[in-house]
Design an enzyme around this catalytic site. Structure first.
Site, PDB file in Angstrom:
ATOM      1  N   ARG A  79      35.347  30.730  50.429  1.00 23.14           N
ATOM      2  CA  ARG A  79      35.738  31.900  50.697  1.00 23.14           C
ATOM      3  C   ARG A  79      34.488  33.129  50.380  1.00 23.14           C
ATOM      4  O   ARG A  79      33.959  33.151  49.219  1.00 23.14           O
ATOM      5  CB  ARG A  79      37.015  32.634  49.838  1.00 23.14           C
ATOM      6  CG  ARG A  79      37.266  34.033  50.323  1.00 23.14           C
ATOM      7  CD  ARG A  79      38.389  34.687  49.566  1.00 23.14           C
ATOM      8  NE  ARG A  79      38.668  36.127  49.876  1.00 23.14           N
ATOM      9  CZ  ARG A  79      38.535  36.871  48.786  1.00 23.14           C
ATOM     10  NH1 ARG A  79      38.493  36.715  47.540  1.00 23.14           N
ATOM     11  NH2 ARG A  79      38.627  38.474  49.261  1.00 23.14           N
ATOM     12  N   HIS A 123      34.309  43.532  51.527  1.00 20.42           N
ATOM     13  CA  HIS A 123      34.619  43.181  50.082  1.00 20.42           C
ATOM     14  C   HIS A 123      33.497  44.425  49.444  1.00 20.42           C
ATOM     15  O   HIS A 123      32.721  44.158  48.887  1.00 20.42           O
ATOM     16  CB  HIS A 123      34.104  42.035  49.731  1.00 20.42           C
ATOM     17  CG  HIS A 123      34.747  41.530  48.399  1.00 20.42           C
ATOM     18  ND1 HIS A 123      35.459  40.379  48.164  1.00 20.42           N
ATOM     19  CD2 HIS A 123      34.456  42.097  47.200  1.00 20.42           C
ATOM     20  CE1 HIS A 123      35.621  40.305  46.804  1.00 20.42           C
ATOM     21  NE2 HIS A 123      35.226  41.237  46.068  1.00 20.42           N
ATOM     22  N   GLU A 168      41.225  43.838  48.284  1.00 21.54           N
ATOM     23  CA  GLU A 168      41.770  44.585  47.460  1.00 21.54           C
ATOM     24  C   GLU A 168      41.566  46.227  47.541  1.00 21.54           C
ATOM     25  O   GLU A 168      40.797  46.802  47.057  1.00 21.54           O
ATOM     26  CB  GLU A 168      41.031  44.346  45.955  1.00 21.54           C
ATOM     27  CG  GLU A 168      41.261  42.964  45.502  1.00 21.54           C
ATOM     28  CD  GLU A 168      40.675  42.749  44.208  1.00 21.54           C
ATOM     29  OE1 GLU A 168      40.037  43.643  43.588  1.00 21.54           O
ATOM     30  OE2 GLU A 168      40.650  41.708  43.468  1.00 21.54           O
ATOM     31  N   ASN A 294      45.304  38.087  44.971  1.00 19.73           N
ATOM     32  CA  ASN A 294      44.121  38.084  43.700  1.00 19.73           C
ATOM     33  C   ASN A 294      44.899  38.473  42.503  1.00 19.73           C
ATOM     34  O   ASN A 294      45.261  39.366  42.323  1.00 19.73           O
ATOM     35  CB  ASN A 294      42.940  38.934  43.785  1.00 19.73           C
ATOM     36  CG  ASN A 294      41.934  38.751  45.261  1.00 19.73           C
ATOM     37  OD1 ASN A 294      42.254  37.749  45.836  1.00 19.73           O
ATOM     38  ND2 ASN A 294      41.114  39.589  45.635  1.00 19.73           N
ATOM     39  N   TYR A 296      44.677  38.261  38.346  1.00 24.64           N
ATOM     40  CA  TYR A 296      44.091  38.066  37.014  1.00 24.64           C
ATOM     41  C   TYR A 296      44.842  38.095  35.696  1.00 24.64           C
ATOM     42  O   TYR A 296      44.585  37.461  35.055  1.00 24.64           O
ATOM     43  CB  TYR A 296      43.037  39.041  37.053  1.00 24.64           C
ATOM     44  CG  TYR A 296      41.850  38.806  37.881  1.00 24.64           C
ATOM     45  CD1 TYR A 296      40.643  37.680  37.715  1.00 24.64           C
ATOM     46  CD2 TYR A 296      41.827  39.296  39.296  1.00 24.64           C
ATOM     47  CE1 TYR A 296      39.695  37.075  38.554  1.00 24.64           C
ATOM     48  CE2 TYR A 296      40.682  38.693  40.213  1.00 24.64           C
ATOM     49  CZ  TYR A 296      39.830  37.829  39.900  1.00 24.64           C
ATOM     50  OH  TYR A 296      38.706  37.522  40.595  1.00 24.64           O
ATOM     51  N   GLU A 346      41.909  34.910  44.750  1.00 32.59           N
ATOM     52  CA  GLU A 346      40.754  34.793  43.487  1.00 32.59           C
ATOM     53  C   GLU A 346      41.843  34.635  42.489  1.00 32.59           C
ATOM     54  O   GLU A 346      43.010  35.132  42.372  1.00 32.59           O
ATOM     55  CB  GLU A 346      40.444  36.392  43.528  1.00 32.59           C
ATOM     56  CG  GLU A 346      39.433  36.657  44.384  1.00 32.59           C
ATOM     57  CD  GLU A 346      38.679  37.902  44.106  1.00 32.59           C
ATOM     58  OE1 GLU A 346      38.715  38.430  43.207  1.00 32.59           O
ATOM     59  OE2 GLU A 346      38.259  38.580  45.452  1.00 32.59           O
TER      60      GLU A 346
HETATM   61  C1  PNW Z   1      38.166  41.501  41.918  1.00 32.44           C
HETATM   62  N1  PNW Z   1      40.928  46.256  38.058  1.00 32.44           N
HETATM   63  O1  PNW Z   1      37.825  42.874  41.318  1.00 32.44           O
HETATM   64  C2  PNW Z   1      37.164  41.644  42.952  1.00 32.44           C
HETATM   65  O2  PNW Z   1      37.628  41.235  44.350  1.00 32.44           O
HETATM   66  C3  PNW Z   1      36.033  40.716  42.482  1.00 32.44           C
HETATM   67  O3  PNW Z   1      34.920  40.983  43.472  1.00 32.44           O
HETATM   68  C4  PNW Z   1      35.522  40.787  41.151  1.00 32.44           C
HETATM   69  O4  PNW Z   1      34.527  40.198  40.760  1.00 32.44           O
HETATM   70  C5  PNW Z   1      36.891  40.109  40.456  1.00 32.44           C
HETATM   71  O5  PNW Z   1      38.101  40.680  40.824  1.00 32.44           O
HETATM   72  C6  PNW Z   1      36.612  40.098  38.739  1.00 32.44           C
HETATM   73  O6  PNW Z   1      36.668  41.650  38.472  1.00 32.44           O
HETATM   74  C7  PNW Z   1      38.594  43.560  40.451  1.00 32.44           C
HETATM   75  O7  PNW Z   1      40.070  46.937  37.420  1.00 32.44           O
HETATM   76  C8  PNW Z   1      38.111  44.690  39.706  1.00 32.44           C
HETATM   77  O8  PNW Z   1      42.203  46.170  37.898  1.00 32.44           O
HETATM   78  C9  PNW Z   1      38.800  45.568  39.047  1.00 32.44           C
HETATM   79  C10 PNW Z   1      40.223  45.368  38.891  1.00 32.44           C
HETATM   80  C11 PNW Z   1      40.766  44.398  39.807  1.00 32.44           C
HETATM   81  C12 PNW Z   1      40.225  43.539  40.443  1.00 32.44           C
END
Ligand code: PNW
Length: 446
Positions: A79, A123, A168, A294, A296, A346
């Site tokens: 990707r 992106h 996002e 995505n 996290y 992601e």
């Molecule tokens: C994503 N938040 O970014 C992006 O898609 C990537 O480019 C990035 O490197 C990755 O996650 C890690 O950060 C985010 O503040 C950045 O909630 C910030 C947030 C969420 C996703």
């Protein structure tokens, strides 16, 4: 019990992910125009370590060896994203053939190596000239985006079987125009909600245009979703979680899958709500072939603010490690919406990695990946149609407002000499995806 590839359906895709501005560098080459991130990085105080993407991983020059590296991991797919200002330096009008040539070489390079290209059109690198006219706050940007989508789809066509419009939109609206941590760094909720609406509109218009150009390819969008839990079962905490879920998740899911904004949040936003024209929701809710998620972390919401569970572990971003949230999220969206096949586009973690004797022992990242791949499998077991999983990220790269101070890679990048070094997590992933655990022998790693 360790997770195995054979725990997934045969056609399940495993891949790695990156994005253009975070890895390419070469910001002044072959006719590329400035993006809002070039401008933002030049503004003092915006990026924690004062850096920017001018060199990054120098992937613009090192792409053949990077594709070899991805192939050596044994994954099915890669990707990546296309930088709009390489294709249209001014965001509209003249097309820069050299920019298209680069991505054509890249896609052909993937196909030659047996890697399936998963392309993301946006992106976050918006051409600066469009920002000068208001950026995503200006409705016209949605139509410019659809034109750009047409140009890319016409050149790459069916060689790319998967096109995502946006990565996002929460980040490129709220984080960028309201919270101000990302380019262009504004702090204005009304502007942010207009931007979110125009992003979703641009997504829909791009899908309409691309349907005819690449009828055989899958079209979708990538959302960052974060399940919101209440800190307790007290009514105020439950309400706080519902509000967080509404602003973060439902504000984007509902226009796409229901053709409307969530009423509770619409009311809460009062005067700041966007102007919605006739036909806008028909565009935002265009049928799509996949949803990219995505994931996290989660949020834990109390009436007086977010809570940090003390028993949990946290990554270098300060994000709680909570794999169960991924299962819960997938089960929930599958229940609440009629969703197409879902990809985890992601998932990953930053840790302060160190090179020791030519190796990087990133045991915490290995644990993070194991637990989240397991959580994905749990969702599949519970009936969610998850079609693939992409690790963020292939390699360490420019982590936006944190510059190079956060490392998300499975591959370590030595920014001094651009050397790539497989971390333990890359070796673990290689073992998982090549079914080594199912008895297939691979050459031993030294
Ligand atoms: C994503 N938040 O970014 C992006 O898609 C990537 O480019 C990035 O490197 C990755 O996650 C890690 O950060 C985010 O503040 C950045 O909630 C910030 C947030 C969420 C996703």
């Amino acid at each position: 019990m360790t997770i195995k590839r054979t725990d997934f359906p045969d056609n399940f895709i495993f891949g790695v992910a990156t994005s253009s501005y975070q890895i390419e560098g070469a910001t002044n080459e072959d006719g590329r125009g400035d993006s809002i991130w070039d401008t933002f990085c030049r503004e003092p105080g915006r990026i924690q370590d004062g850096t920017g993407g001018d060199v990054a991983c120098d992937h613009y020059h090192l792409w053949p060896q990077d594709l070899d590296l991805i192939q050596s991991l044994g994954v099915d797919a890669y990707r990546f994203s296309v930088a709009w200002p390489r294709i249209q330096p001014d965001g509209k009008g003249p097309v820069n053939q050299k920019g298209l040539d680069f991505y054509e070489r890249l896609v052909d390079g993937m196909l030659e190596r047996g890697l399936q290209p998963y392309l993301t059109l946006y992106h976050w690198d918006l051409p600066q000239t469009l920002q000068d006219e208001g950026g995503w706050v200006n409705r016209e940007t949605a139509y410019r985006f659809a034109e750009y989508a047409r140009v890319v789809a016409e050149r790459l066509g069916g060689r790319v079987r998967s096109y995502a419009t946006l990565n996002e939109p929460w980040c490129s609206s709220i984080l960028s125009y309201q919270i101000g941590e990302h380019a262009p760094g504004l702090q204005d909720r009304r502007a942010a909600l207009a931007a979110a609406h125009h992003l979703l509109l641009g997504h829909g218009e791009a899908v309409k245009v691309m349907r005819d150009i690449v009828p055989g390819s899958s079209l979708g969008i990538v959302l960052n979703l974060q399940p919101a839990y209440p800190a307790s079962d007290r009514e105020e905490d439950v309400a706080a979680a519902r509000f967080a879920d509404g602003t973060f998740n439902r504000w984007f899911l509902d226009p796409i899958f229901r053709g409307e904004y969530p009423a509770d949040i619409w009311d809460a936003y009062g005067e700041d709500v966007p102007t919605v024209q006739d036909g806008d929701f028909a565009a935002t809710s265009q049928p799509i072939d996949f949803l990219g998620v995505n994931y996290y972390s989660r949020s834990v919401n109390g009436a007086t603010g977010n809570v940090r569970p003390s028993e949990s572990s946290y990554t270098h971003m300060g994000w709680e490690v909570y794999p169960q949230g991924l299962t819960d999220l997938l089960v929930r969206i599958n229940h609440d919406y009629t969703v197409p096949p879902v990809y985890i586009t992601e998932n990953g973690a930053a840790y302060p990695d160190e090179l020791e004797g030519g190796r990087v022992h990133d045991a915490q990242r290995v644990e993070y990946f194991k637990a989240h791949v397991q959580a994905t499998s749990d969702a599949v077991q519970q009936g969610v149609n998850v079609a693939g999983y992409f690790a963020w990220s292939l390699m360490d790269n420019f982590e936006w407002a944190f510059g190079y101070s956060r490392r998300f890679g499975m591959v370590y990048v030595d920014y001094g000499n651009q050397q790539r070094i497989l971390k333990d997590s890359a070796k673990w992933y290689q073992t998982l995806v090549t079914r080594q655990d199912a008895g297939v022998a691979l050459p031993a790693d030294d």
